[in-house]
Design an enzyme around this catalytic site. Structure first.
Site, PDB file in Angstrom:
ATOM      1  N   HIS A 163       0.832  -1.207   0.000  1.00 34.58           N
ATOM      2  CA  HIS A 163       0.000   0.000   0.000  1.00 34.58           C
ATOM      3  C   HIS A 163       0.865   1.253   0.000  1.00 34.58           C
ATOM      4  O   HIS A 163       2.056   1.210   0.298  1.00 34.58           O
ATOM      5  CB  HIS A 163      -0.970   0.028   1.195  1.00 34.58           C
ATOM      6  CG  HIS A 163      -0.330   0.092   2.548  1.00 34.58           C
ATOM      7  ND1 HIS A 163      -0.117  -1.026   3.327  1.00 34.58           N
ATOM      8  CD2 HIS A 163       0.127   1.140   3.291  1.00 34.58           C
ATOM      9  CE1 HIS A 163       0.432  -0.661   4.482  1.00 34.58           C
ATOM     10  NE2 HIS A 163       0.590   0.643   4.476  1.00 34.58           N
ATOM     11  N   GLU A 187      -8.257   4.535   9.689  1.00 39.51           N
ATOM     12  CA  GLU A 187      -7.772   4.315   8.333  1.00 39.51           C
ATOM     13  C   GLU A 187      -8.839   3.690   7.448  1.00 39.51           C
ATOM     14  O   GLU A 187      -9.746   3.011   7.927  1.00 39.51           O
ATOM     15  CB  GLU A 187      -6.557   3.392   8.352  1.00 39.51           C
ATOM     16  CG  GLU A 187      -6.873   2.020   8.923  1.00 39.51           C
ATOM     17  CD  GLU A 187      -5.658   1.116   8.962  1.00 39.51           C
ATOM     18  OE1 GLU A 187      -4.712   1.450   9.688  1.00 39.51           O
ATOM     19  OE2 GLU A 187      -5.672   0.107   8.271  1.00 39.51           O
ATOM     20  N   GLN A 222      -3.923   3.477   1.353  1.00 41.56           N
ATOM     21  CA  GLN A 222      -4.284   3.503   2.775  1.00 41.56           C
ATOM     22  C   GLN A 222      -4.413   4.971   3.189  1.00 41.56           C
ATOM     23  O   GLN A 222      -3.424   5.691   3.243  1.00 41.56           O
ATOM     24  CB  GLN A 222      -3.194   2.819   3.600  1.00 41.56           C
ATOM     25  CG  GLN A 222      -3.484   2.762   5.088  1.00 41.56           C
ATOM     26  CD  GLN A 222      -2.311   2.162   5.850  1.00 41.56           C
ATOM     27  OE1 GLN A 222      -1.212   2.697   5.811  1.00 41.56           O
ATOM     28  NE2 GLN A 222      -2.543   1.047   6.516  1.00 41.56           N
ATOM     29  N   HIS A 274       3.951   7.246   3.656  1.00 47.76           N
ATOM     30  CA  HIS A 274       4.872   6.110   3.601  1.00 47.76           C
ATOM     31  C   HIS A 274       4.503   5.190   2.451  1.00 47.76           C
ATOM     32  O   HIS A 274       3.411   5.267   1.897  1.00 47.76           O
ATOM     33  CB  HIS A 274       4.891   5.336   4.924  1.00 47.76           C
ATOM     34  CG  HIS A 274       3.603   4.640   5.272  1.00 47.76           C
ATOM     35  ND1 HIS A 274       2.617   5.225   6.017  1.00 47.76           N
ATOM     36  CD2 HIS A 274       3.147   3.404   4.986  1.00 47.76           C
ATOM     37  CE1 HIS A 274       1.609   4.370   6.187  1.00 47.76           C
ATOM     38  NE2 HIS A 274       1.906   3.252   5.553  1.00 47.76           N
ATOM     39  N   GLU A 302       7.527   0.730   5.066  1.00 46.89           N
ATOM     40  CA  GLU A 302       6.891  -0.287   5.911  1.00 46.89           C
ATOM     41  C   GLU A 302       7.036  -1.641   5.221  1.00 46.89           C
ATOM     42  O   GLU A 302       6.999  -1.719   3.992  1.00 46.89           O
ATOM     43  CB  GLU A 302       5.406   0.078   6.075  1.00 46.89           C
ATOM     44  CG  GLU A 302       4.595  -0.879   6.930  1.00 46.89           C
ATOM     45  CD  GLU A 302       3.127  -0.446   7.041  1.00 46.89           C
ATOM     46  OE1 GLU A 302       2.794   0.724   6.714  1.00 46.89           O
ATOM     47  OE2 GLU A 302       2.303  -1.289   7.435  1.00 46.89           O
TER      48      GLU A 302
END
Ligand code: MC0
Length: 148
Positions: free
Chosen positions: A7, A43, A60, A84, A134
């Site tokens: 994502h 989220e 996301q 991110h 991530e």
């Protein structure tokens, strides 16, 4: 092995308004919503496509639930935008250890709870050319689940 973009995390001030923008502008629908108290976010996951490793790629959208959360602090400093990028792997533990051995700071000693039952960790943006990165092992793609 990192096998997909899991994502892209996008920080926003108003989750409902941002969800509506992505629906009305691009046609992306909400696949899942969740509050993650540990991370301090509310989220919405918008499914973009499924991937050949059995996973999927999402947008996301993240609204902070606390000013002192990672997303809250980042929004106060930078405003809305890409926060991110997350790579999907079948082995977040192994990949995090291998990347740590290369001198990149992995922020958690053990992976933590991520969206939809996933296990996640983060790499420090200062070690990744400015990108908070991530690593995600999705529920259902996690060999560690078989051991439970
Ligand atoms: C901070 N920095 C970033 C950044 N956040 N650079 C690029 N992208 C970001 N997102 C930079 C700052 O500009 C600053 O650089 C330096 O890193 C230190 O930042 P800080 O503002 O002083 O903040 P810290 O050090 O307290 O925290 C930064 C750190 C934190 C990355 C350690 O945000 C963190 O632990 N993030 C991981 C958790 C997270 O982001 N959770 C939210 C998504 P200068 O040059 O000014 O010194 S949760 C999620 O995504 C879950 C739900 C899921 O996927 O399932």
């Amino acid at each position: 092995m990192l096998t997909r973009i899991d994502h892209i995390g996008i920080a926003c001030f108003d989750l409902d308004a941002t969800v509506e923008f992505y629906r009305a502008t691009y046609g992306f629908e909400v696949f899942h919503t969740e509050v993650n108290d540990e991370q301090g976010v509310r989220e919405a996951m918008l499914l973009v496509n499924e991937t050949s490793d059995g996973g999927a790629t999402y947008l996301q959208l993240l609204e902070p639930t606390r000013e002192d959360s990672a997303v809250g602090k980042w929004l106060a400093k930078n405003g809305e935008g890409v926060h991110h990028i997350a790579f999907g792997t079948g082995d977040v533990d192994g990949d995090a250890a291998a990347i740590r051995d290369k001198g990149v700071r992995v922020l958690y000693d053990e992976p933590r709870h991520g969206t939809m039952g996933s296990r996640i960790t983060f790499l420090h943006p200062k070690d990744c050319h400015g990108v908070l990165t991530e690593l995600v092992t999705s529920a259902g793609l996690d060999p560690a689940e078989d051991a439970h």
